[in-house]
Design an enzyme around this catalytic site. Structure first.
Site, short mmCIF file in Angstrom:
data_model
loop_
_atom_site.label_atom_id
_atom_site.label_comp_id
_atom_site.label_asym_id
_atom_site.label_seq_id
_atom_site.Cartn_x
_atom_site.Cartn_y
_atom_site.Cartn_z
N GLU A 44 -10.02 6.99 1.85
CA GLU A 44 -11.06 6.00 2.41
C GLU A 44 -9.97 4.66 2.73
O GLU A 44 -9.12 4.50 2.63
CB GLU A 44 -11.85 5.50 1.27
CG GLU A 44 -11.43 4.26 0.43
CD GLU A 44 -10.41 4.76 -0.59
OE1 GLU A 44 -9.89 5.85 -0.78
OE2 GLU A 44 -9.67 3.81 -1.02
N LYS A 61 0.82 -1.16 -0.08
CA LYS A 61 0.03 -0.15 0.11
C LYS A 61 0.70 1.35 -0.04
O LYS A 61 0.39 2.32 -0.53
CB LYS A 61 -0.76 0.04 1.26
CG LYS A 61 -2.09 -0.98 1.14
CD LYS A 61 -3.11 -0.57 0.39
CE LYS A 61 -3.97 -2.11 0.19
NZ LYS A 61 -4.99 -1.46 -0.95
N SER A 97 1.68 -9.72 -1.14
CA SER A 97 1.19 -8.35 -1.12
C SER A 97 1.33 -7.59 0.33
O SER A 97 1.44 -6.38 0.57
CB SER A 97 -0.22 -8.08 -1.56
OG SER A 97 -0.95 -9.21 -1.14
C1 LIG Z 1 -7.54 -2.81 -0.71
C2 LIG Z 1 -7.86 -1.66 0.17
C3 LIG Z 1 -8.86 -0.63 -0.63
C4 LIG Z 1 -8.60 0.77 0.02
N1 LIG Z 1 -9.49 1.40 -0.94
C5 LIG Z 1 -9.89 0.47 -2.11
C6 LIG Z 1 -10.93 0.64 -3.13
C7 LIG Z 1 -11.32 -0.34 -4.02
C8 LIG Z 1 -10.80 -1.74 -3.66
C9 LIG Z 1 -9.93 -1.88 -2.51
C10 LIG Z 1 -9.49 -0.78 -1.74
C11 LIG Z 1 -8.61 -2.21 1.20
N2 LIG Z 1 -9.62 -2.80 0.96
C12 LIG Z 1 -8.53 -1.06 2.51
O1 LIG Z 1 -9.48 -0.99 3.03
O2 LIG Z 1 -7.59 -0.49 2.84
#
Ligand SMILES: C[C@@H](c1c[nH]c2ccccc12)[C@H](N)C(=O)O
Length: 401
Positions: free
Chosen positions: A105, A83, A376
């Site tokens: 988000e 990330k 990952s």
């Molecule tokens: C993978 C990453 C994520 C963050 N934002 C996202 C937008 C679309 C798809 C996945 C994500 C993860 N779900 C998170 O909440 O950090």
């Protein structure tokens, strides 16, 4: 910014000025390295992030599958997941654009924590929008974000998970575009987000290509990566996309079943590339889990990071083109792989990544002689839930000592 019929900019008019400003900045700073932007980003990724990450031969898995299995260790990047590659790139870009505030988000919390770390490192205030449901089930990540100085703002609309968090963040961005940059967490959203996030993550594949050549004198036969939104997937694949003899395998979350409950509007999986239909979500035309009326269905996965009803438009395009093979493994296969890799290799993978290892276990002959798995993220964040899930289910795992 179109990928065949996918991608585009399906956003309210109010967002277009922000999007145009971002596209211009992306093309100047990222594509043309104006003002040495990419040089500075590489320095931060090295000194703060710890790049390059190793490409490590997995001796026990190589023996088990009678292949040369290599692990690209993004779990060793600062923060424990790929990330940071994207978060650092976008926060630095916001600085070059003269923005004073960062918003993002998060659902599982990985992207939120990466953004909070990058914002602290680059001395930028950050506000992370997180569904109240996710805040309740991802406490450690909420603490990490706050410890890094970010404000975590609960999102109470709808189910209170990732989908609503993205919509809420986009709304805030439209109102505060003058001083605010939206650091999106995957290769989703309106153009230029999918291209830009892919380019920030493509450092994974660039390093992998160089490392595998140095270690084997060859290019790989297969690259296997899990796919939620698809950012680590495209990051690992992009460098190899024109090398037709490299198979690119995206492993989605098969959840508990591929059968959907149309009545309840619930898909007990996140296998969007395999079972989704074309639709528009979060500003892009892509593939979505939707019911017969076109209502977006809730998704499910034992791993929060793969739990998303959509998928990156570029990945949808490459699957339709037959360049990427979309497969999926269910929750139990992923949990068993989590245990197997931890025991055999001494690497505790993220539950998301465990889906890629699960595919390898179920299809040893589907991968070529030199196979690379994109690790990952690390699995420390999943220990509690894996222990609980393992006790509840009848898994085929060696007994813990
Ligand atoms: C993978 C990453 C994520 C963050 N934002 C996202 C937008 C679309 C798809 C996945 C994500 C993860 N779900 C998170 O909440 O950090």
């Amino acid at each position: 910014g179109r990928f065949g019929g996918y991608g585009g900019q399906y956003v309210p008019e109010a967002l277009m000025p922000a999007i145009e400003e971002l596209r211009d900045a992306y093309e100047r700073y990222v594509l043309e390295n104006e003002d040495g932007f990419m040089d500075e980003l590489r320095a931060h990724l090295a000194d703060f992030g710890g790049r390059p990450t190793p490409l490590q031969r997995a001796d026990q898995l190589s023996e088990r599958y009678d292949a040369e299995v290599y692990l690209k260790r993004e779990d060793l990047l600062h923060g424990g997941a790929h990330k940071l590659n994207n978060a650092l790139g976008q926060v630095l870009l916001a600085k070059y654009m003269g923005k004073e505030r960062i918003i993002a988000e998060t659902g599982a919390g990985q992207h939120g924590t990466a953004t909070a770390m990058a914002a602290a490192h680059l001395d930028m205030p950050a506000e992370i929008f997180m569904g109240e449901t996710d805040i309740a089930r991802q406490r450690p990540n909420v603490f990490r974000m706050e410890l890094n100085g970010a404000t975590v703002t609960p999102v109470t609309t709808g189910r209170g998970t990732l989908k609503e968090a993205i919509s809420e963040t986009m709304r805030d961005w439209a109102e505060n575009v003058e001083d605010t940059h939206y650091v999106i967490g995957s290769i989703v959203g309106p153009d230029p987000f999918p291209r830009m996030v892919r380019d920030f993550q493509s450092v994974i594949g660039d390093e992998t290509h160089e490392q595998i050549l140095a270690k084997t004198g060859d290019t790989p036969d297969s690259i296997v990566a899990c796919a939620g939104g698809g950012s680590n997937t495209m990051g690992a694949f992009h460098e190899f996309r024109d090398k037709e003899d490299v198979d690119l395998i995206a492993v989605e979350a098969g959840g508990s079943s591929l059968e959907v409950d149309e009545e309840a509007g619930v898909a007990p999986n996140s296998a969007t590339l395999s079972t989704g239909e074309e639709g528009v979500l979060h500003g892009a035309r892509t593939k979505l889990l939707q019911d017969e009326d076109g209502q977006i269905m809730e998704s499910h996965s034992v791993s929060a990071g793969l739990d998303y009803s959509g998928v990156g438009p570029e990945l949808a395009y490459l699957v339709d083109e037959g360049r990427v093979e979309a497969v999926n493994v269910d929750d139990e296969t992923a949990l068993e792989a989590f245990h197997r890799v931890s025991r055999l290799e001494g690497v505790i993978p993220a539950l998301e990544t465990a889906h890629a290892f699960g595919y390898l276990e179920e299809n040893p002959d589907a991968v070529g002689d030199i196979t690379i798995v994109n690790v990952s993220g690390r699995g420390d964040k999943d220990l509690e839930s894996v222990v609980a899930e393992t006790e509840e289910r009848d898994l085929d795992v060696e007994p813990a000592s």
